[in-house]
Design a protein around this motif. Structure first.
Motif, mmCIF file in Angstrom:
data_model
loop_
_atom_site.group_PDB
_atom_site.id
_atom_site.type_symbol
_atom_site.label_atom_id
_atom_site.label_comp_id
_atom_site.label_asym_id
_atom_site.label_seq_id
_atom_site.Cartn_x
_atom_site.Cartn_y
_atom_site.Cartn_z
ATOM 1 N N SER A 192 0.840 -1.194 0.000
ATOM 2 C CA SER A 192 0.000 0.000 0.000
ATOM 3 C C SER A 192 0.874 1.243 0.000
ATOM 4 C CB SER A 192 -0.920 -0.003 1.223
ATOM 5 O OG SER A 192 -1.842 -1.067 1.154
ATOM 6 N N GLN A 193 0.358 2.315 -0.586
ATOM 7 C CA GLN A 193 1.115 3.559 -0.692
ATOM 8 C C GLN A 193 0.174 4.735 -0.522
ATOM 9 O OE1 GLN A 193 4.425 4.147 -3.716
ATOM 10 N NE2 GLN A 193 2.823 5.383 -4.626
ATOM 11 N N LEU A 194 0.460 5.613 0.446
ATOM 12 C CA LEU A 194 -0.379 6.759 0.728
ATOM 13 C C LEU A 194 0.463 8.024 0.731
ATOM 14 C CD1 LEU A 194 -1.464 4.191 2.566
ATOM 15 C CD2 LEU A 194 -2.979 5.901 3.533
ATOM 16 N N SER A 195 -0.168 9.138 0.429
ATOM 17 C CA SER A 195 0.488 10.435 0.517
ATOM 18 C C SER A 195 -0.421 11.385 1.282
ATOM 19 C CB SER A 195 0.767 11.007 -0.869
ATOM 20 O OG SER A 195 1.699 10.211 -1.567
ATOM 21 N N GLY A 196 0.144 12.052 2.284
ATOM 22 C CA GLY A 196 -0.657 12.979 3.067
ATOM 23 C C GLY A 196 0.123 13.512 4.241
ATOM 24 N N ASP A 209 -4.834 9.828 3.503
ATOM 25 C CA ASP A 209 -4.442 9.926 2.102
ATOM 26 C C ASP A 209 -5.165 11.070 1.405
ATOM 27 O OD1 ASP A 209 -3.038 8.627 -0.259
ATOM 28 O OD2 ASP A 209 -5.121 8.673 -0.941
ATOM 29 N N GLU A 210 -4.449 11.775 0.525
ATOM 30 C CA GLU A 210 -4.990 12.956 -0.143
ATOM 31 C C GLU A 210 -6.009 12.621 -1.227
ATOM 32 O OE1 GLU A 210 -1.350 14.505 -1.615
ATOM 33 O OE2 GLU A 210 -0.888 15.634 0.206
ATOM 34 N N VAL A 211 -5.952 11.415 -1.768
ATOM 35 C CA VAL A 211 -6.855 11.033 -2.854
ATOM 36 C C VAL A 211 -8.046 10.243 -2.324
ATOM 37 C CG1 VAL A 211 -7.076 9.731 -5.008
ATOM 38 C CG2 VAL A 211 -5.000 11.030 -4.534
ATOM 39 N N SER A 212 -7.769 9.165 -1.602
ATOM 40 C CA SER A 212 -8.835 8.264 -1.162
ATOM 41 C C SER A 212 -9.535 8.743 0.102
ATOM 42 C CB SER A 212 -8.259 6.874 -0.916
ATOM 43 O OG SER A 212 -7.329 6.914 0.158
ATOM 44 N N TYR A 213 -8.904 9.666 0.834
ATOM 45 C CA TYR A 213 -9.397 10.174 2.111
ATOM 46 C C TYR A 213 -9.591 9.045 3.131
ATOM 47 C CZ TYR A 213 -11.644 13.419 5.327
ATOM 48 O OH TYR A 213 -11.947 14.192 6.412
ATOM 49 N N VAL A 214 -8.705 8.050 3.059
ATOM 50 C CA VAL A 214 -8.682 6.964 4.034
ATOM 51 C C VAL A 214 -7.582 7.259 5.048
ATOM 52 C CG1 VAL A 214 -8.130 4.517 4.360
ATOM 53 C CG2 VAL A 214 -9.623 5.216 2.487
ATOM 54 N N THR A 215 -7.922 7.158 6.330
ATOM 55 C CA THR A 215 -6.957 7.395 7.394
ATOM 56 C C THR A 215 -6.432 6.068 7.922
ATOM 57 O OG1 THR A 215 -8.033 9.456 8.071
ATOM 58 C CG2 THR A 215 -6.612 8.390 9.690
ATOM 59 N N MET A 216 -5.102 5.953 8.030
ATOM 60 C CA MET A 216 -4.470 4.753 8.560
ATOM 61 C C MET A 216 -3.537 5.115 9.700
ATOM 62 S SD MET A 216 -3.588 2.253 5.388
ATOM 63 C CE MET A 216 -4.847 1.773 4.200
ATOM 64 N N LYS A 268 -10.480 16.666 2.341
ATOM 65 C CA LYS A 268 -11.187 16.219 1.147
ATOM 66 C C LYS A 268 -10.180 15.622 0.180
ATOM 67 C CE LYS A 268 -10.986 20.733 -1.162
ATOM 68 N NZ LYS A 268 -11.789 21.786 -1.798
ATOM 69 N N PRO A 269 -10.628 14.764 -0.767
ATOM 70 C CA PRO A 269 -9.714 14.154 -1.709
ATOM 71 C C PRO A 269 -9.055 15.198 -2.596
ATOM 72 C CG PRO A 269 -11.820 13.014 -1.672
ATOM 73 C CD PRO A 269 -11.996 14.277 -0.897
ATOM 74 N N ALA A 270 -7.852 14.876 -3.079
ATOM 75 C CA ALA A 270 -7.142 15.791 -3.965
ATOM 76 C C ALA A 270 -7.824 15.886 -5.311
ATOM 77 C CB ALA A 270 -5.702 15.317 -4.150
ATOM 78 N N ALA A 271 -7.715 17.054 -5.957
ATOM 79 C CA ALA A 271 -8.287 17.229 -7.290
ATOM 80 C C ALA A 271 -7.369 16.615 -8.331
ATOM 81 C CB ALA A 271 -8.471 18.719 -7.575
ATOM 82 N N ALA A 272 -7.925 16.295 -9.489
ATOM 83 C CA ALA A 272 -7.118 15.740 -10.569
ATOM 84 C C ALA A 272 -6.012 16.712 -10.917
ATOM 85 C CB ALA A 272 -8.004 15.484 -11.788
ATOM 86 N N GLY A 273 -4.804 16.162 -11.136
ATOM 87 C CA GLY A 273 -3.676 16.979 -11.524
ATOM 88 C C GLY A 273 -2.902 17.543 -10.359
ATOM 89 N N ALA A 274 -3.309 17.228 -9.120
ATOM 90 C CA ALA A 274 -2.587 17.747 -7.966
ATOM 91 C C ALA A 274 -1.216 17.105 -7.877
ATOM 92 C CB ALA A 274 -3.378 17.461 -6.680
ATOM 93 N N ALA A 275 -0.238 17.841 -7.339
ATOM 94 C CA ALA A 275 1.097 17.284 -7.181
ATOM 95 C C ALA A 275 1.062 16.212 -6.115
ATOM 96 C CB ALA A 275 2.066 18.384 -6.791
ATOM 97 N N GLY A 276 1.906 15.198 -6.263
ATOM 98 C CA GLY A 276 1.942 14.138 -5.271
ATOM 99 C C GLY A 276 2.680 12.953 -5.827
ATOM 100 N N VAL A 277 2.214 11.777 -5.500
ATOM 101 C CA VAL A 277 2.879 10.571 -5.940
ATOM 102 C C VAL A 277 2.834 10.475 -7.454
ATOM 103 C CG1 VAL A 277 2.939 8.080 -5.709
ATOM 104 C CG2 VAL A 277 2.140 9.487 -3.822
ATOM 105 N N GLY A 278 3.987 10.562 -8.099
ATOM 106 C CA GLY A 278 4.031 10.474 -9.544
ATOM 107 C C GLY A 278 3.585 11.735 -10.235
ATOM 108 N N GLY A 279 3.252 12.801 -9.485
ATOM 109 C CA GLY A 279 2.738 14.011 -10.108
ATOM 110 C C GLY A 279 3.835 15.011 -10.387
ATOM 111 N N ARG A 280 3.469 16.085 -11.062
ATOM 112 C CA ARG A 280 4.444 17.143 -11.339
ATOM 113 C C ARG A 280 4.885 17.756 -10.017
ATOM 114 N NH1 ARG A 280 0.054 18.003 -14.568
ATOM 115 N NH2 ARG A 280 0.266 17.504 -16.765
ATOM 116 N N GLY A 281 6.185 17.770 -9.765
ATOM 117 C CA GLY A 281 6.671 18.314 -8.513
ATOM 118 C C GLY A 281 6.454 17.380 -7.348
ATOM 119 N N GLY A 282 6.039 16.139 -7.625
ATOM 120 C CA GLY A 282 5.773 15.179 -6.561
ATOM 121 C C GLY A 282 6.948 14.267 -6.338
ATOM 122 N N ILE A 304 -1.619 9.469 -6.779
ATOM 123 C CA ILE A 304 -2.038 8.076 -6.764
ATOM 124 C C ILE A 304 -1.940 7.520 -5.348
ATOM 125 C CG2 ILE A 304 -1.566 5.757 -7.643
ATOM 126 C CD1 ILE A 304 -2.537 7.542 -9.823
ATOM 127 N N ALA A 305 -2.924 6.717 -4.968
ATOM 128 C CA ALA A 305 -2.857 5.954 -3.729
ATOM 129 C C ALA A 305 -2.995 4.485 -4.081
ATOM 130 C CB ALA A 305 -3.961 6.369 -2.762
#
Length: 335
Positions: A192-196, A209-216, A268-282, A304-305
């Protein structure tokens, strides 16, 4: 004695006949109760009607072509052609199947086999799609589910929040109203891989997590020095460990990478195109590779999560990407 038995049986038979004709039931309380039970449920072996289906054009129910409307029974297969079909269940749930869609319908769930479906007033109702379970969190909630490509699933929350779980029942996403997420399955045993934002609470480390809004709850080396920073964590979910009440699962962290210094927990979940895992500047290649391996591919530029073997990405275009079935689909059907 034998004659008395025969007479008693005759009387019982007559009373049963009168009950079935709704005559003289008031003379016998047991008769009235038996009549109510008989009307409430069909005889053994007879399928139970769970609602109706209608459309402007023709459609198929259990491989039979139907025009206009038909009665739905438990487990019936509905297949649309060129028009949307509306399924009105006796529970009050409304389900729409877009053109060229197919699904098996039950009292409490729809097994989507092809195309796109939408559920409204979906109290305790679920849509099953390629191993995922989609369910609204409120009685007034509505959601749209689409089978994307050959293996992926796209889910949009039209009203209220929507929960998505994997085949093991693990929550892999909580979608806020007005958002849409894209799901792709990873290879068996994928981590599993989360960013937040990593935060400490009462001696425990939590990441939402910024995309799925799941807390672990996260456990492992290197967490203390990154507390309060935006990070990417990788690890394996431990089903035998009990997380704190505010977390959905317990993550044993095998790797942690800082994405930025300082952060605030996401709400709230991240919007499409947000920086993060595999993103621009991520974080670069690791997130992009996870997305490509799972079949998301074109969505590798988004955050991506990967949770419980399912890759989750914000759907490009949001609700517009979830298909052509409008939220007011009922207006397109003749009632």
């Amino acid at each position: 004695m034998r004659l008395g038995v025969l007479k008693l049986e005759t009387v019982q038979s007559m009373l049963a006949l009168l009950c079935s004709l709704s005559v003289a039931c008031s003379l016998n309380l047991a008769c009235t109760l038996n009549l109510g039970v008989a009307l409430a449920s069909p005889p053994a072996g007879v399928p139970m009607a769970i609602g109706t289906v209608e459309a402007k054009g023709s459609f198929r129910v259990d491989n039979a072509t139907v025009a206009g409307n038909a009665t739905l029974f438990e487990g019936a297969t509905v297949e649309t052609h060129q028009s949307t079909s509306m399924l009105a269940l006796t529970s009050g749930v409304r389900v729409w199947l877009a053109a060229d869609s197919k699904g098996r319908v039950f009292r409490d769930h729809l097994l989507l086999e092809r195309g796109l479906g939408q559920m409204e007033k979906a109290d305790r109702f679920r849509v099953l799609a390629r191993g995922l379970t989609v369910q609204t969190e409120s009685t007034a909630g509505s959601a749209r589910v689409e089978l994307a490509g050959t293996a992926d699933v796209q889910v949009a929350a039209l009203a209220g929040s929507v929960q998505v779980r994997n085949s093991q029942g693990l929550l892999v996403a909580s979608i806020h109203s007005g958002s849409a997420l894209h799901f792709a399955f990873q290879a068996s045993g994928a981590s599993s891989q989360l960013s937040g934002c990593l935060r400490a609470e009462s001696g425990h480390y939590l990441v939402t997590d910024e995309v799925s809004y799941v807390t672990m709850e996260a456990a492992g080396p290197g967490l203390a020095k990154e507390s309060g920073n935006r990070v990417q964590v990788t690890g394996a979910i431990d089903p035998s460990a009990s997380p704190v009440l505010s977390a959905m699962a317990y993550l044993r962290v095998s790797g942690i990478k800082r994405l930025s210094r300082g952060c605030a927990p996401s709400n709230k979940p991240a919007a499409a195109g947000a920086a993060g895992v595999g993103g621009r500047g991520g974080s670069g290649g690791s997130g992009s590779g996870a997305a490509t391996a799972g079949g998301i591919g074109a969505l590798s530029a988004t955050t991506i999560a990967v949770i419980g073997g399912v890759a989750v990405a914000a759907a490009i275009g949001g609700l517009a990407a979830s298909g052509s079935l409008s939220g007011s689909a009922a207006a397109t059907l003749s009632r």
